[in-house]
Design a protein around this motif. Structure first.
Motif, PDB file in Angstrom:
ATOM      1  N   MET A 130       0.806  -1.208   0.000  1.00 16.27           N
ATOM      2  CA  MET A 130       0.000   0.000   0.000  1.00 16.27           C
ATOM      3  C   MET A 130       0.844   1.264   0.000  1.00 16.27           C
ATOM      4  N   TRP A 131       2.155   1.110   0.224  1.00 18.46           N
ATOM      5  CA  TRP A 131       3.053   2.263   0.132  1.00 18.46           C
ATOM      6  C   TRP A 131       3.954   2.043  -1.070  1.00 18.46           C
ATOM      7  N   CYS A 132       3.834   2.896  -2.041  1.00 18.16           N
ATOM      8  CA  CYS A 132       4.587   2.720  -3.293  1.00 18.16           C
ATOM      9  C   CYS A 132       5.209   4.055  -3.690  1.00 18.16           C
ATOM     10  N   GLY A 133       6.551   4.094  -3.796  1.00 19.70           N
ATOM     11  CA  GLY A 133       7.239   5.321  -4.185  1.00 19.70           C
ATOM     12  C   GLY A 133       7.226   5.561  -5.672  1.00 19.70           C
ATOM     13  N   GLY A 134       7.014   4.495  -6.443  1.00 21.31           N
ATOM     14  CA  GLY A 134       6.985   4.604  -7.894  1.00 21.31           C
ATOM     15  C   GLY A 134       7.048   3.223  -8.511  1.00 21.31           C
ATOM     16  N   SER A 142      16.051  -9.121 -26.342  1.00 22.29           N
ATOM     17  CA  SER A 142      17.357  -9.775 -26.380  1.00 22.29           C
ATOM     18  C   SER A 142      18.502  -8.776 -26.306  1.00 22.29           C
ATOM     19  N   GLU A 143      18.328  -7.587 -26.926  1.00 24.94           N
ATOM     20  CA  GLU A 143      19.387  -6.574 -26.926  1.00 24.94           C
ATOM     21  C   GLU A 143      19.122  -5.469 -25.910  1.00 24.94           C
ATOM     22  N   PHE A 144      17.845  -5.132 -25.718  1.00 25.44           N
ATOM     23  CA  PHE A 144      17.451  -4.075 -24.795  1.00 25.44           C
ATOM     24  C   PHE A 144      16.150  -4.464 -24.110  1.00 25.44           C
ATOM     25  N   ASP A 145      15.947  -3.957 -22.905  1.00 24.53           N
ATOM     26  CA  ASP A 145      14.626  -3.927 -22.301  1.00 24.53           C
ATOM     27  C   ASP A 145      14.083  -2.522 -22.548  1.00 24.53           C
ATOM     28  N   THR A 146      12.896  -2.438 -23.115  1.00 25.56           N
ATOM     29  CA  THR A 146      12.320  -1.141 -23.467  1.00 25.56           C
ATOM     30  C   THR A 146      11.357  -0.675 -22.382  1.00 25.56           C
ATOM     31  N   ILE A 147      11.583   0.528 -21.875  1.00 26.84           N
ATOM     32  CA  ILE A 147      10.696   1.081 -20.855  1.00 26.84           C
ATOM     33  C   ILE A 147       9.344   1.395 -21.479  1.00 26.84           C
ATOM     34  N   ASP A 148       8.312   0.792 -20.943  1.00 23.40           N
ATOM     35  CA  ASP A 148       6.957   1.009 -21.433  1.00 23.40           C
ATOM     36  C   ASP A 148       6.317   2.191 -20.720  1.00 23.40           C
ATOM     37  N   LEU A 149       6.457   2.207 -19.396  1.00 21.29           N
ATOM     38  CA  LEU A 149       5.859   3.282 -18.599  1.00 21.29           C
ATOM     39  C   LEU A 149       6.533   3.291 -17.233  1.00 21.29           C
ATOM     40  N   TRP A 150       6.845   4.470 -16.721  1.00 18.90           N
ATOM     41  CA  TRP A 150       7.357   4.556 -15.355  1.00 18.90           C
ATOM     42  C   TRP A 150       6.909   5.866 -14.743  1.00 18.90           C
ATOM     43  N   ALA A 151       6.759   5.843 -13.432  1.00 22.85           N
ATOM     44  CA  ALA A 151       6.253   7.028 -12.742  1.00 22.85           C
ATOM     45  C   ALA A 151       6.748   7.036 -11.304  1.00 22.85           C
TER      46      ALA A 151
END
Length: 217
Positions: A130-134, A142-151
């Motif tokens: 219930m406590w989430c900083g982000g 295979s070459e990269f992990d692509t950021i979909d969404l972050w907050a």
């Protein structure tokens, strides 16, 4: 009419605009788009790592199994977004906000995405979802992990601007995605005006690889 170096796709929802992206140096297509009634919204930058990155795995993280998704969806509604829909004055904020909520709802149901959140842990009770900083959601590759969404929750964004910035929530989220990535590299897109995100990417070793102009209609 063919538009050189352009990608065209229909945004989800009948109330959202069509979008075209072209190379930032493609003046010919830009002029034609404007003549055809398209409006320019932003310049989108693609950032990525050129080499694997390594960080200590010492962050207070939780996995999707522990997440309180309704809380994260509420967090999405509290963040001041800088995406193309929120920047387009022709799009009502209600629709832009709902598009973000729909996006994170889809992420929560997608088994191929990886989502992590920074939470508070109690030595006796364990993680407190219930406590989430982000949170950060990525597409593994295979070459990269692509950021979909972050907050990052608004009251924790202030801490990221302090002199000891590298202890901030934003960087911890990015580092945790790298630590848990098979490639140890990230790729992300952000607006050239989003100074906070650009600073985060630069400080963890990412560089601009591509720039595109975004148009709506």
């Amino acid at each position: 009419r063919a538009i050189r170096s352009a990608r065209l796709f229909q945004a989800v929802g009948n109330m959202l605009p069509l979008v075209v992206r072209i190379s930032d140096d493609d003046e010919r297509s830009a002029e034609q788009l404007k003549l055809d009634g398209w409006r320019e919204i932003e310049v989108l930058e693609t950032w990525q790592h050129e080499a694997p990155q390594y960080f200590a795995d010492d962050h207070l993280l939780t996995t999707p199994n522990d997440l309180d998704w309704p809380f994260i969806i509420r967090l999405v509604g509290e963040v001041e977004w800088q995406d193309r829909l929120h920047r387009d004055r022709a799009v009502l904020k209600t629709y832009a906000d709902q598009a973000k909520v729909d996006w994170i709802t889809a992420i929560s149901k997608c088994p191929t995405r990886k989502t992590y959140a920074l939470i508070r842990r109690d030595e006796n009770k364990g993680p407190d979802p219930m406590w989430c900083g982000g949170f950060i959601a990525v597409w593994p590759g295979s070459e990269f992990d692509t950021i979909d969404l972050w907050a990052v929750r608004p009251d924790y964004q202030i801490a990221d601007a302090q002199p000891y910035w590298w202890l901030g929530t934003s960087r911890q989220l990015l580092e945790c995605a790298i630590v848990r990535s098979a490639s140890k590299r990230l790729r992300a897109g952000t607006q050239e005006t989003n100074i906070a995100a650009r600073t985060c990417y630069e400080r963890i070793g990412m560089k601009i690889m591509k720039r595109q102009r975004t148009f709506h209609k």
